[in-house]
Design a protein around this motif. Sequence first.
Motif, PDB file in Angstrom:
ATOM      1  N   ASP A  52      -4.775   5.334  -0.304  1.00 20.83           N
ATOM      2  CA  ASP A  52      -5.749   4.415   0.440  1.00 20.83           C
ATOM      3  C   ASP A  52      -6.783   5.418   0.412  1.00 20.83           C
ATOM      4  O   ASP A  52      -7.113   6.540   1.039  1.00 20.83           O
ATOM      5  CB  ASP A  52      -5.154   4.137   1.603  1.00 20.83           C
ATOM      6  N   SER A 102       0.848  -1.227   0.167  1.00 23.74           N
ATOM      7  CA  SER A 102      -0.167   0.124   0.082  1.00 23.74           C
ATOM      8  C   SER A 102       1.010   1.370   0.029  1.00 23.74           C
ATOM      9  O   SER A 102       0.330   2.210  -0.415  1.00 23.74           O
ATOM     10  CB  SER A 102      -0.924  -0.047   1.169  1.00 23.74           C
ATOM     11  N   ARG A 115      -6.257  -3.312  -1.602  1.00 20.41           N
ATOM     12  CA  ARG A 115      -7.339  -2.191  -1.119  1.00 20.41           C
ATOM     13  C   ARG A 115      -7.709  -0.956  -2.131  1.00 20.41           C
ATOM     14  O   ARG A 115      -7.149  -1.174  -3.273  1.00 20.41           O
ATOM     15  CB  ARG A 115      -6.120  -1.479  -0.252  1.00 20.41           C
TER      16      ARG A 115
END
Length: 278
Positions: free
Chosen positions: A100, A26, A270
Motif C-alpha cells: 500500500d 490488500s 487501492r
Amino acid sequence: MPVTVEQLGPHDAEALRGLLSKDPISNLYLLGLLEEFGIAPRGRVPFAFYGRFDGQALTAAVFVGGDGGLVVPSASDATATSVIADALASNLTLRSTVGDKSSVDALLRSLAPGKPRLSRTQRLFSVSADDLGPFTNPLLRLAKEEDLPRLLPLAQGYVREVHERDPLAEDPRGYETRVIQRVRQRRTYVLEENGALVFKVDIGSRSQYGAELEGLYTLPSERRKGHALLCLGQISRHLLSSLPRLTLRIDERDDSTARIARKVGYLAGRTWRLVLVD
C-alpha cells in the motif's frame, strides 16, 4: 497504552492472521507468505515479521525477507507502519519494497530516504467469481520443466519491462533456478501456439484467502491478438473455482493491461507502490 515493536513469533500467528484478514484483498500477498512459510523461518531462507503493538493489540506488521531484500508492510495506518520502520532503521538495509503506497512511503522515509533506482505506482485490482466475464482459453496450461528454454525469454521480458533490468545478465543461474522452482510448484501457466510460448502468468502468492497473480506477459509480436484477455479470464475462472478472490497489481502507466483486467471483471482498488533501491 504503551506502544512497542517486536519480532513476531509462533504465539503471535493468530493475531497476525487476524490483523491481515481484516483487509484480505490488500493483505493477500502477506497472507500467502504467512500460510506458505509460517511466521518464523523453518529452512535456510531468512525472514521475519515485525509488529507494532498498542498494549496487547497488534496494529501493524512488516515482513522482512532476505535481510531487507524484500520488505512488505501490512495495509495499516501509515503512522503505525512508520513506528516499525523507525525501530528497524539501525539494523535493516532495505533493497526492495512493495505494498500500500502510504505504508511504503512510511517505510522509505526511515529505511531508504535517498532516490531509489526504480519506483512504480501501481493499482491493486481484485476479482471474485461473481464478477467474471465470459473470456476463456482452454489451451492455457501449466508450464512444464521441458518448457524452460522457451519460458525463460518470456520471464526475462517481463522483468525487463516492469523492473527495467535484465535478470539473466545479473544472475543467470539464480534467476533460472527461480523460474524452474515456480514451474515445479505449479505456479506458472503458459499458452503455446505453433510450437512457441506466447503468453505466461504466475501465481505469486496463494492462501485460503485467495491468490495474487503476477508476471502477466505476452510476447510483443503476439500482442493485440486477445491472448492476455482470454488467458487472464481462463486462469481467473480456474482459480476462483476453489478460492474466494484474486488480485493483480498493474502499473498505473499500463493502460492496456488495466483495460484487459477490467474487461475480465477485475475492479480497481487501492494504490500500491513498488520500489527497488539497488
